[in-house]
Scaffold this motif. Structure first.
Motif, short mmCIF file in Angstrom:
data_model
loop_
_atom_site.label_atom_id
_atom_site.label_comp_id
_atom_site.label_asym_id
_atom_site.label_seq_id
_atom_site.Cartn_x
_atom_site.Cartn_y
_atom_site.Cartn_z
N TYR A 165 0.84 -1.20 0.00
CA TYR A 165 0.00 0.00 0.00
C TYR A 165 0.88 1.27 0.00
O TYR A 165 2.04 1.23 0.42
N ALA A 184 -3.27 -7.58 -4.28
CA ALA A 184 -4.47 -7.18 -3.54
C ALA A 184 -5.67 -8.04 -3.92
O ALA A 184 -6.45 -8.45 -3.05
N PHE A 209 -5.62 -2.26 2.26
CA PHE A 209 -5.33 -2.55 0.85
C PHE A 209 -5.92 -3.91 0.53
O PHE A 209 -5.68 -4.89 1.26
#
Length: 273
Positions: A165, A184, A209
């Motif tokens: 992230y 992700a 995330f």
């Protein structure tokens, strides 16, 4: 409940003579972190090392690292960072079968799983040998998806060196690993993942995330200056070194809490009600 400690960005450095000076800053800092960790009222079930463990990836640096961590009575699980050399790191932890089994060819990613008090630890390799930026290529992403599919009911923590992230510090975000968007999607497709823990940032942070809470860990040595401007100033600060402690519940499963702990000897000053 599983208690997982995280040490990161240790940066043990050998001198010109090829040895690691016991009086050097990184050595003193790691000793302080180990002592602080052992002084916790509830000792962790395992310790995860999220990369940049050595400064130049030399065997002597890993040998000293291993020796300095020897007071820890719990299992220690290493990951590679952009300063590490995976084969030398793997060889230094040859008492961990999962670590050794992670590589059958030179330069193979240091990726493996471990059980920690009922919680599954999945260690990913985002390092690119010889480069600062991270990457999860197709092979590594396929491995991650497959190992997560093996235990869909077990609370799982995923560990990386580079965080997936954005941190907001320019030069750190420039090192964000390639294919973080695919990472992700994979993590969000496996709801048993309760935390993604990372290093590289040299300070604690938390973000979301892929629908999962992600954290980074303070360095056991030096912290980065928090400059969120653009282009920003890349510098270290005199902020305290530290580490992280993650609590992961197993009954009921599915929750995780992270604490950031400064190194040092901190005792209760008074009882509170």
């Amino acid at each position: 409940m599983a208690i997982i400690a995280q040490l990161s960005d240790i940066h043990l450095a050998a001198g010109r003579d090829g040895t690691v000076d016991d009086g050097s800053g990184p050595v003193r800092a790691l000793r302080a972190a180990v002592s602080s960790l052992l002084s916790l009222p509830a000792r962790p079930d395992a310790v995860v090392l999220t990369g940049d463990l050595a400064d130049a990836g030399l065997p002597a640096e890993y040998a000293r690292l291993h020796a300095l961590l020897s007071p820890l009575p719990m299992p220690v699980y290493p990951l590679a960072g952009n300063h590490d050399v995976v084969d030398a790191l793997r060889a230094a932890f040859d008492e961990r079968p999962a670590v050794v089994a992670s590589g059958s060819r030179p330069g193979a990613p240091l990726q493996y799983t471990a059980d920690v008090a009922g919680v599954r630890l999945v260690c990913c390799d985002t390092s690119v040998q010889g480069g600062a930026s991270g990457c999860m290529d197709d092979e590594r992403l396929e491995w991650l998806d497959a190992v997560l599919a093996e235990a869909p009911e077990k609370p799982t923590v995923v560990a990386t060196h580079h965080p997936p992230y954005p941190i907001g510090i320019r030069f750190i975000d420039a090192m964000r690993f390639e294919n973080h968007d695919v990472f992700a999607k994979i993590v969000s497709g496996h709801p048993q993942v309760v935390r993604v823990m990372s290093g590289n940032v040299h300070r604690g942070s938390a973000g979301s995330f892929g629908g999962v809470v992600c954290t980074t860990c303070p360095s056991t040595y030096r912290q980065l200056f928090l400059d969120l401007t653009q282009p920003g100033h890349a510098a270290v600060t005199g902020e305290p070194a530290g580490f992280a402690v993650h609590l992961v519940t197993t009954d009921p499963p599915g929750t995780a809490t992270t604490h950031f702990v400064p190194t040092g000897s901190y005792r209760p000053l008074m009882d509170v009600e």
